[in-house]
Scaffold this active site. Structure first.
Site, short mmCIF file in Angstrom:
data_model
loop_
_atom_site.label_atom_id
_atom_site.label_comp_id
_atom_site.label_asym_id
_atom_site.label_seq_id
_atom_site.Cartn_x
_atom_site.Cartn_y
_atom_site.Cartn_z
N ASN A 173 6.61 12.13 -44.39
CA ASN A 173 7.24 11.22 -43.64
C ASN A 173 8.42 10.66 -44.19
OD1 ASN A 173 7.52 9.43 -41.52
ND2 ASN A 173 6.05 8.10 -41.95
N HIS A 207 -7.11 2.04 -35.90
CA HIS A 207 -6.17 0.86 -36.35
C HIS A 207 -6.30 -0.07 -35.44
CE1 HIS A 207 -3.58 3.65 -39.11
NE2 HIS A 207 -4.66 3.90 -39.38
N ARG A 215 -9.69 -0.54 -38.94
CA ARG A 215 -8.84 -1.25 -39.92
C ARG A 215 -8.21 -2.19 -39.04
NH1 ARG A 215 -3.50 1.52 -42.40
NH2 ARG A 215 -2.65 0.63 -40.68
N TYR A 271 4.53 -4.66 -42.28
CA TYR A 271 4.46 -3.13 -41.81
C TYR A 271 3.15 -2.91 -40.99
CZ TYR A 271 3.43 1.56 -42.39
OH TYR A 271 3.26 2.95 -42.31
N ASP A 328 -5.84 -2.58 -45.19
CA ASP A 328 -4.82 -1.92 -46.24
C ASP A 328 -3.77 -2.83 -46.84
OD1 ASP A 328 -2.94 0.14 -47.28
OD2 ASP A 328 -3.15 1.34 -45.81
N HIS A 353 -1.45 -1.66 -48.71
CA HIS A 353 -0.15 -0.96 -48.92
C HIS A 353 0.52 -1.20 -50.20
CE1 HIS A 353 -0.26 -0.40 -44.49
NE2 HIS A 353 -0.10 1.02 -44.94
N GLU A 376 -7.86 -1.26 -49.12
CA GLU A 376 -7.24 -0.08 -49.31
C GLU A 376 -6.09 -0.57 -50.23
OE1 GLU A 376 -6.65 2.29 -45.99
OE2 GLU A 376 -4.81 3.31 -46.57
N GLU A 419 -3.43 7.81 -50.94
CA GLU A 419 -2.83 8.47 -49.92
C GLU A 419 -1.28 9.02 -50.59
OE1 GLU A 419 -2.77 5.45 -46.82
OE2 GLU A 419 -0.68 5.10 -47.37
N ARG A 477 -8.45 9.02 -51.11
CA ARG A 477 -7.75 8.85 -49.72
C ARG A 477 -6.69 10.12 -49.54
NH1 ARG A 477 -7.74 6.86 -45.58
NH2 ARG A 477 -5.63 5.90 -45.46
N HIS A 512 -6.80 10.59 -45.55
CA HIS A 512 -5.67 9.92 -44.92
C HIS A 512 -5.35 10.59 -43.63
CE1 HIS A 512 -1.14 8.80 -45.21
NE2 HIS A 512 -1.59 7.84 -44.78
N ASP A 569 1.36 10.70 -38.96
CA ASP A 569 2.30 11.45 -39.58
C ASP A 569 1.82 12.62 -40.25
OD1 ASP A 569 2.19 8.63 -41.17
OD2 ASP A 569 2.46 9.83 -42.69
N GLU A 579 -9.87 8.56 -41.37
CA GLU A 579 -8.91 7.88 -40.72
C GLU A 579 -8.21 8.68 -39.43
OE1 GLU A 579 -5.35 7.02 -42.65
OE2 GLU A 579 -4.81 5.30 -41.46
N TRP A 596 6.44 -1.15 -51.58
CA TRP A 596 6.37 -0.73 -50.17
C TRP A 596 5.00 -1.37 -49.61
CZ3 TRP A 596 3.52 1.99 -46.90
CH2 TRP A 596 4.24 2.23 -45.59
#
Ligand code: CS2
Ligand code: MG
Length: 404
Positions: free
Chosen positions: A37, A122, A147, A159, A212, A214, A238, A264, A285, A314, A318, A341, A404
């Site tokens: 991605n 999600h 999630r 995000y 999550d 991130h 996560e 992931e 993941r 994961h 994407d 997921e 991120w």
């Protein structure tokens, strides 16, 4: 049997996907997903310029040898571009082998260990009422686990939460320049336990809830969040820290019994060494697509199993239906499956990649078609060419870039 063609196609039926199709002299074809991605074309070049020419004339049945040839032979090992490219080759070769055997891939991986594959979906909301509605929507779709991600008071865009599409899934694509989002870790740490409290109050103690982070927290911040969430019994927390610093997870573990899921963005087993052998996490993941394919992911699961660690592949939008199918075959076969997921894909994506796997009552099954059970409509794919698209970037309130 010989490989006579290796074709790479990038298509955007809603978001970009990179697909490898291998063809043999006996007319059998195999598909692999190489979608990275936001950096898709780097993998296209890696495959077209450096891998495809090496595959022509090779015996497609030699999956292990081909994997080692591409991994060790390059000298420059690991990394997401390399491993996504190798993943596509490995997956396409498993697809071919299973088609030749006349069996769905999971049969070649040892056969089914379970009847069906449990998923999580999600739920996203800019505020609590919107999040509660989103959880309700996922439950109505049959998801047995959810999630939960929420906006944070004082932050303009978080995000995966802001810019959500009608079905609640994040709109991450179609940004010709990365969108800039903002972040404040203290505000997030204050707000997140209240999010769990509200969701538990509404949906009760039994619903498995995931969250999550991130990769945004330091180890001590992650330890505090894991501890603060404990009363709400999360299914997992996560990517609480950027796990390149594997030792950082020791601190989190020392302070909390909240289960942890990571991996992931990892692309080899080496990235997990400390996390697995020291039992610092509970779920691995990685996706077939970013981990070098079915072959190494199966190895990761077997290694993790020795430490009572489970799989949680994961599966965002994407990962293409080709990568998703490979995951579901593995999920059905391995003993230490945890959860999968699953966000589904746009109707157009489903048309480009018709597939035998099914989603019903919150569970997936790979189906009984020989191979992966995925087709690729190249004509339709060609009608939806690549579009430059980036993931967002994240800035703190002083303007500096954050993890991120
Ligand atoms: C996320 C992903 O699914 C997840 O757990 O972390 O949505 C991730 O952000 C994307 O796959 C990035 O490409
Ligand atoms: Mg994630």
């Amino acid at each position: 049997m010989k490989i006579i063609d290796a074709k790479v196609v990038v298509t955007s039926p809603g978001r970009n996907f990179v697909t490898l199709r291998l063809t043999t002299d006996e007319g059998v074809t195999g598909l692999g997903d190489a979608t990275l991605n936001g950096r898709e074309l780097a993998v296209v070049s890696y495959l077209d310029d450096h891998v495809a020419p090496l595959l022509l004339g090779r015996d497609p049945h030699r999956i292990e040898d081909t994997w080692q040839y591409l991994y060790r032979g390059a000298y420059w090992r690991r990394g997401p571009v390399t491993m996504a490219a190798i993943a596509a080759v490995d997956t396409a070769l498993w697809d071919i082998k299973a088609k030749v055997a006349g069996l769905p891939l999971y049969q070649l991986l040892g056969g089914a260990s379970r009847e069906r594959v449990r998923t999580y979906g999600h739920a996203n909301g800019r505020d609590l009422p919107e999040l509660l509605d989103s959880v309700r929507a996922r439950l109505a779709e049959g998801y047995p686990a959810v999630r939960i991600q929420s906006g944070v008071p004082g932050l303009k865009a978080v995000y995966g939460v802001h810019g959500t599409s009608v079905d609640g899934s994040p709109v991450l694509h179609q940004q010709a320049r990365p969108l800039v989002e903002d972040w404040d870790t203290d505000a997030y740490l204050r707000h997140t336990p209240a999010v769990f409290e509200a969701v538990r109050a509404e949906f009760g103690p039994e619903l498995p809830l995931l969250h999550d982070a991130h990769h945004r927290l330091t180890p001590v911040q992650a330890a505090r969040l894991a501890k603060d969430l404990e009363p709400y019994r999360p299914f997992w927390l996560e990517d609480c820290t950027p796990a390149e610093n594997q030792e950082g997870l020791r601190l989190v573990r020392r302070h909390s019994t909240t289960p942890l899921a990571i991996g992931e963005v990892f692309n080899t087993l080496h990235d997990y060494q400390t996390l697995i052998t020291e039992q610092l996490i509970d779920y691995v993941r990685s996706a077939v697509t970013h981990f070098g394919g079915v072959t190494p992911l199966r190895r990761l699961f077997d290694f993790a199993a020795q430490y009572q660690i489970k799989s949680a592949v994961h599966g965002p939008e994407d990962i293409s239906p080709v990568g998703m199918a490979a995951a579901v075959h593995l999920d059905l076969a391995i003993h230490n499956f945890g959860i999968q997921e699953y966000s589904g894909h746009t109707p157009l994506t489903e048309e480009v990649f018709p597939h035998a796997y099914t989603f019903a009552d919150g569970h997936l099954h790979p189906g009984e078609e020989p191979g992966l059970g995925v087709e690729f409509d190249e004509e339709l794919a060609a009608a939806h060419p690549y579009e430059a698209a980036y993931l967002p970037v994240n800035r703190l309130q002083d303007g500096s870039i954050h993890d991120w």
